[in-house]
Motif scaffolding. Structure first.
Motif, PDB file in Angstrom:
ATOM      1  N   UNK A 160       0.804  -1.221   0.000  1.00 40.87           N
ATOM      2  CA  UNK A 160       0.000   0.000   0.000  1.00 40.87           C
ATOM      3  C   UNK A 160       0.837   1.272   0.000  1.00 40.87           C
ATOM      4  N   UNK A 161       2.110   1.118   0.484  1.00 40.71           N
ATOM      5  CA  UNK A 161       2.942   2.312   0.548  1.00 40.71           C
ATOM      6  C   UNK A 161       3.663   2.578  -0.774  1.00 40.71           C
ATOM      7  N   UNK A 162       3.485   1.677  -1.756  1.00 40.91           N
ATOM      8  CA  UNK A 162       4.176   1.904  -3.026  1.00 40.91           C
ATOM      9  C   UNK A 162       3.583   3.087  -3.769  1.00 40.91           C
ATOM     10  N   UNK A 163       4.460   3.847  -4.352  1.00 40.70           N
ATOM     11  CA  UNK A 163       3.992   5.017  -5.078  1.00 40.70           C
ATOM     12  C   UNK A 163       4.118   4.761  -6.573  1.00 40.70           C
ATOM     13  N   UNK A 164       3.500   5.636  -7.339  1.00 36.83           N
ATOM     14  CA  UNK A 164       3.632   5.523  -8.796  1.00 36.83           C
ATOM     15  C   UNK A 164       5.097   5.586  -9.197  1.00 36.83           C
ATOM     16  N   UNK A 165       5.880   6.369  -8.427  1.00 39.75           N
ATOM     17  CA  UNK A 165       7.300   6.487  -8.742  1.00 39.75           C
ATOM     18  C   UNK A 165       8.009   5.144  -8.604  1.00 39.75           C
ATOM     19  N   UNK A 166       7.633   4.380  -7.532  1.00 40.97           N
ATOM     20  CA  UNK A 166       8.232   3.056  -7.352  1.00 40.97           C
ATOM     21  C   UNK A 166       7.982   2.188  -8.580  1.00 40.97           C
ATOM     22  N   UNK A 167       6.722   2.199  -9.009  1.00 42.07           N
ATOM     23  CA  UNK A 167       6.330   1.350 -10.130  1.00 42.07           C
ATOM     24  C   UNK A 167       7.082   1.770 -11.388  1.00 42.07           C
ATOM     25  N   UNK A 168       7.174   3.072 -11.607  1.00 43.85           N
ATOM     26  CA  UNK A 168       7.899   3.557 -12.782  1.00 43.85           C
ATOM     27  C   UNK A 168       9.366   3.125 -12.698  1.00 43.85           C
ATOM     28  N   UNK A 169       9.930   3.202 -11.491  1.00 41.77           N
ATOM     29  CA  UNK A 169      11.339   2.807 -11.349  1.00 41.77           C
ATOM     30  C   UNK A 169      11.502   1.318 -11.656  1.00 41.77           C
ATOM     31  N   UNK A 170      10.541   0.514 -11.189  1.00 45.69           N
ATOM     32  CA  UNK A 170      10.643  -0.927 -11.445  1.00 45.69           C
ATOM     33  C   UNK A 170      10.572  -1.202 -12.945  1.00 45.69           C
ATOM     34  N   UNK A 171       9.640  -0.552 -13.624  1.00 44.80           N
ATOM     35  CA  UNK A 171       9.525  -0.723 -15.080  1.00 44.80           C
ATOM     36  C   UNK A 171      10.859  -0.371 -15.734  1.00 44.80           C
ATOM     37  N   UNK A 186       2.197  -8.957  -8.075  1.00 47.81           N
ATOM     38  CA  UNK A 186       2.160  -7.914  -9.105  1.00 47.81           C
ATOM     39  C   UNK A 186       1.375  -8.382 -10.314  1.00 47.81           C
ATOM     40  N   UNK A 187       0.752  -7.437 -10.960  1.00 49.38           N
ATOM     41  CA  UNK A 187       0.007  -7.697 -12.194  1.00 49.38           C
ATOM     42  C   UNK A 187       0.713  -6.885 -13.270  1.00 49.38           C
ATOM     43  N   UNK A 188       1.281  -7.579 -14.216  1.00 51.70           N
ATOM     44  CA  UNK A 188       2.107  -6.899 -15.216  1.00 51.70           C
ATOM     45  C   UNK A 188       1.400  -6.913 -16.564  1.00 51.70           C
ATOM     46  N   UNK A 189       1.464  -5.770 -17.228  1.00 49.89           N
ATOM     47  CA  UNK A 189       0.877  -5.698 -18.567  1.00 49.89           C
ATOM     48  C   UNK A 189       2.010  -5.552 -19.570  1.00 49.89           C
ATOM     49  N   UNK A 190       2.533  -6.679 -20.048  1.00 50.92           N
ATOM     50  CA  UNK A 190       3.644  -6.589 -20.997  1.00 50.92           C
ATOM     51  C   UNK A 190       3.136  -6.058 -22.326  1.00 50.92           C
ATOM     52  N   UNK A 248      13.558  -2.974 -15.105  1.00 49.51           N
ATOM     53  CA  UNK A 248      13.369  -4.163 -15.946  1.00 49.51           C
ATOM     54  C   UNK A 248      13.377  -3.806 -17.432  1.00 49.51           C
ATOM     55  N   UNK A 249      13.435  -2.525 -17.709  1.00 47.92           N
ATOM     56  CA  UNK A 249      13.412  -2.035 -19.079  1.00 47.92           C
ATOM     57  C   UNK A 249      12.125  -2.469 -19.789  1.00 47.92           C
ATOM     58  N   UNK A 250      10.999  -2.404 -19.072  1.00 49.73           N
ATOM     59  CA  UNK A 250       9.713  -2.834 -19.636  1.00 49.73           C
ATOM     60  C   UNK A 250       9.045  -1.698 -20.394  1.00 49.73           C
ATOM     61  N   UNK A 251       8.441  -2.061 -21.547  1.00 55.33           N
ATOM     62  CA  UNK A 251       7.625  -1.079 -22.269  1.00 55.33           C
ATOM     63  C   UNK A 251       6.220  -1.015 -21.663  1.00 55.33           C
ATOM     64  N   UNK A 252       5.805  -2.156 -21.123  1.00 51.02           N
ATOM     65  CA  UNK A 252       4.450  -2.225 -20.555  1.00 51.02           C
ATOM     66  C   UNK A 252       4.398  -1.651 -19.150  1.00 51.02           C
ATOM     67  N   UNK A 253       3.374  -2.048 -18.387  1.00 52.47           N
ATOM     68  CA  UNK A 253       3.217  -1.448 -17.065  1.00 52.47           C
ATOM     69  C   UNK A 253       3.087  -2.515 -15.975  1.00 52.47           C
ATOM     70  N   UNK A 254       3.342  -2.105 -14.730  1.00 58.83           N
ATOM     71  CA  UNK A 254       3.228  -3.014 -13.591  1.00 58.83           C
ATOM     72  C   UNK A 254       2.251  -2.421 -12.587  1.00 58.83           C
ATOM     73  N   UNK A 255       1.443  -3.297 -12.049  1.00 61.65           N
ATOM     74  CA  UNK A 255       0.495  -2.876 -11.038  1.00 61.65           C
ATOM     75  C   UNK A 255       0.750  -3.725  -9.809  1.00 61.65           C
ATOM     76  N   UNK A 256       1.054  -3.112  -8.680  1.00 60.18           N
ATOM     77  CA  UNK A 256       1.318  -3.920  -7.492  1.00 60.18           C
ATOM     78  C   UNK A 256       0.152  -3.812  -6.528  1.00 60.18           C
TER      79      UNK A 256
END
Ligand code: FAD
Length: 513
Positions: free
Chosen positions: A15-26, A57-61, A29-37
């Motif tokens: 719950x403490x994850x921010x959009x910035x965390x998710x963007x950093x993870x993408x 995590x729910x990833x949208x490759x 991993x060098x992902x073009x898609x998105x991750x939802x935690x």
């Protein structure tokens, strides 16, 4: 990067994850898609509605590269698993990953490309594409269509190829798994491999019917044929099971051109029950079902053979009538209980979509669906009728009870699909329960118990059968299911997904740390 992923999925309170965390993870991993935690409703649910687990995590490759990167990253972690999710139309959590990564295959770029090779037509389609989109694109753009279907088309190409994919065309062309000639697969090692009958064939056949265990299908090459313009769709009622099976088997063993293009069947209750009985048979709401044609000594259930003939716009109606009458001539249905309609090929293939809309309106589409699907050998089908249709489910299951024959010789034994042990003819049996949610309908536990009872009775009676879309809780059960194919299945796992990262929701193998 791996450490970052592990830290990300284990180290933080979601719950403490921010959009910035998710963007950093993408980015990591060098992902073009998105991750939802954190909890993502869709990733915890499936059509069955009896199981729910939360992934990390729910990833949208968006590409095959994204899929491969994610699988490699999971492989480098200590215990992450990855479940490809097609359209989540499994019944028992097969596309879920408890604490792992669920990958939404539908988010991948949708590609449907028609090509011709050596005079044959194919569609190259991404693994997350729905069959209904393949149909629409191929028919409207090219007048072509795949040869083998499922009844319902809001299923993904990768999802049905991981099982088999059957409908009323399977008797002629085999399941969908025998109608693809090439796959692009991301293995459990994170390698992207093109495979076919001649190249990397062990992976190709392993993945087909492989329950997602050996690789993620990112592209499939599907055989096409000219699409007919119209279909004559016919239902024929039988009172005797022996007559029904004799005729169904006659039709599926006749050569092409001397039979219908689609053969299925179902069992219905011999009563005026709106959901399970006579009213479910007519194809047109204006056609009534006149029960006075049913002999008074008929049993608690009746049988309906469902057939269809492909027609072209240039066919004269009188020629279609003649062809149909010739095919119906030797059949022993109740003469006055025949129903038929003509409709476009696309409408025919999308027929279950209309039922979906109806069921959604009635609140039973999103209710739990403890379905039971089996392949039952011809040798055991009369016993099955007596023990199950005319006894345990004689009052219906609140939805279709399908039964239709297929031919073993149309299935490729090199694929991972498991069939009953003996004989050329076997039947698909499907109890497609559509009860309203409890307390309006029965508790789901009672329906699961009924499924269990059916399986138990078949085992006790020695009926030769296998579960289709199988689901077991222990590896012992899986061993029994695969029988003499178990060793090959385990070897394929060791070759292509040695850490057991993929499709944990099938509960066949345990992730190796
Ligand atoms: P999901 O449920 O999302 O996934 C199924 C399994 O395949 C999971 O283990 C998942 O991890 C794996 N998987 C998903 N995508 C991939 C991929 N790209 N690569 C590798 N593994 C993958 N089946 C028939 O044969 N004939 C029918 O007529 C038929 N009718 C149906 C009608 C309805 C209303 C429903 C709900 C199901 C029906 N099915 C039928 C069953 C259906 O084929 C399977 O449930 C199939 O798995 C659903 O596809 P999906 O895309 O939703 O897959």
């Amino acid at each position: 990067m791996i450490a970052y992923l592990e830290h990300f999925v284990h180290g933080n309170d979601t719950e403490s994850r921010t959009d910035d965390d998710v963007t950093s993870l993408c980015k990591a991993l060098d992902l073009q898609g998105s991750i939802n935690c954190g909890p993502v409703d869709v990733a915890c649910k499936d059509f069955g509605g009896v199981k729910s687990v939360e992934p990390l995590a729910f990833v949208r490759p968006s590409s095959t590269d994204d899929v491969a990167r994610l699988v490699r990253a999971a492989g480098g972690s200590s215990n992450l698993t990855v479940a490809a999710r097609g359209n989540g139309h499994s019944i028992n959590g097969q596309a879920m990953a408890d604490g792992g990564i669920v990958m939404d295959m539908r988010s991948m770029e949708e590609k449907i490309q028609v090509l011709r090779i050596n005079g044959l037509a194919y569609a190259d389609v991404s693994g997350g594409v729905l069959w209904e989109d393949v149909l629409k694109r191929c028919v409207s753009g090219f007048g072509l269509a795949p040869r083998s279907w499922t009844d319902y088309l809001s299923l993904t190409v990768g999802g049905t190829l991981s099982n088999a994919g059957v409908s009323g065309q399977a008797f002629r062309y085999g399941p969908q798994t025998t109608n693809v000639t090439e796959l692009e697969v991301v293995t459990g090692k994170g390698d992207t491999v093109i495979c076919s009958e001649s190249d990397n064939s062990e992976l190709f056949f392993g993945v087909l019917g492989g329950l997602g265990q050996f690789g993620i299908i990112t592209r499939a090459r599907v055989l096409l044929q000219p699409a007919p313009d119209m279909v004559r769709w016919i239902r024929l009622v039988y009172t005797e099971f022996e007559d029904f099976t004799r005729d169904a088997e006659l039709l599926v063993t006749r050569p092409e051109g001397k039979s219908f293009d689609y053969v299925e069947g179902f069992v219905f209750v011999n009563s005026d029950d709106l959901i399970n009985g006579w009213p479910t048979v007519p194809l047109d709401p204006d056609h009534g079902f006149d029960p006075s044609h049913i002999p008074p000594n008929s049993g608690p259930v009746l049988y309906c053979l469902e057939v269809a003939l492909h027609c072209w716009n240039y066919d004269l109606p009188s020629n279609i009538d003649t062809a149909v009458n010739r095919l119906l001539g030797p059949l022993r249905f109740v003469e006055r209980l025949k129903f038929q309609v003509d409709l476009s090929y696309t409408e025919f293939l999308l027929r279950v979509k209309r039922a979906e809309q109806h069921a959604e309106a009635n609140g039973i589409w999103n209710a739990p669906h403890p379905w039971l699907n089996m392949f039952v050998s011809k040798s055991g089908i009369a016993d099955f009728d007596r023990l199950v249709f005319r006894s345990i489910v004689k009052d219906g299951v609140g939805g279709p009870m399908l039964i239709y024959p297929m031919l073993r010789s149309k299935w490729d034994s090199r694929t991972s699909v498991v069939l009953p042990e003996g004989g050329e003819i076997f039947y698909l049996v499907a109890l497609l329960r559509f009860s309203p949610p409890y307390p309006k309908g029965p508790p789901v536990e009672n329906l699961l118990a009924q499924n269990h009872e059916i399986i138990q009775r078949c085992l006790n009676r020695g009926i030769d059968f296998k579960l289709y879309l199988p689901h077991y809780k222990t590896q012992e059960d899986w061993k029994r299911h695969f029988g003499n194919q178990w060793t090959r299945f385990v070897e394929r796992k060791a070759n292509f997904d040695p850490m057991a990262i993929l499709a944990p929701g099938q509960r066949i193998f345990t992730r190796i740390s």
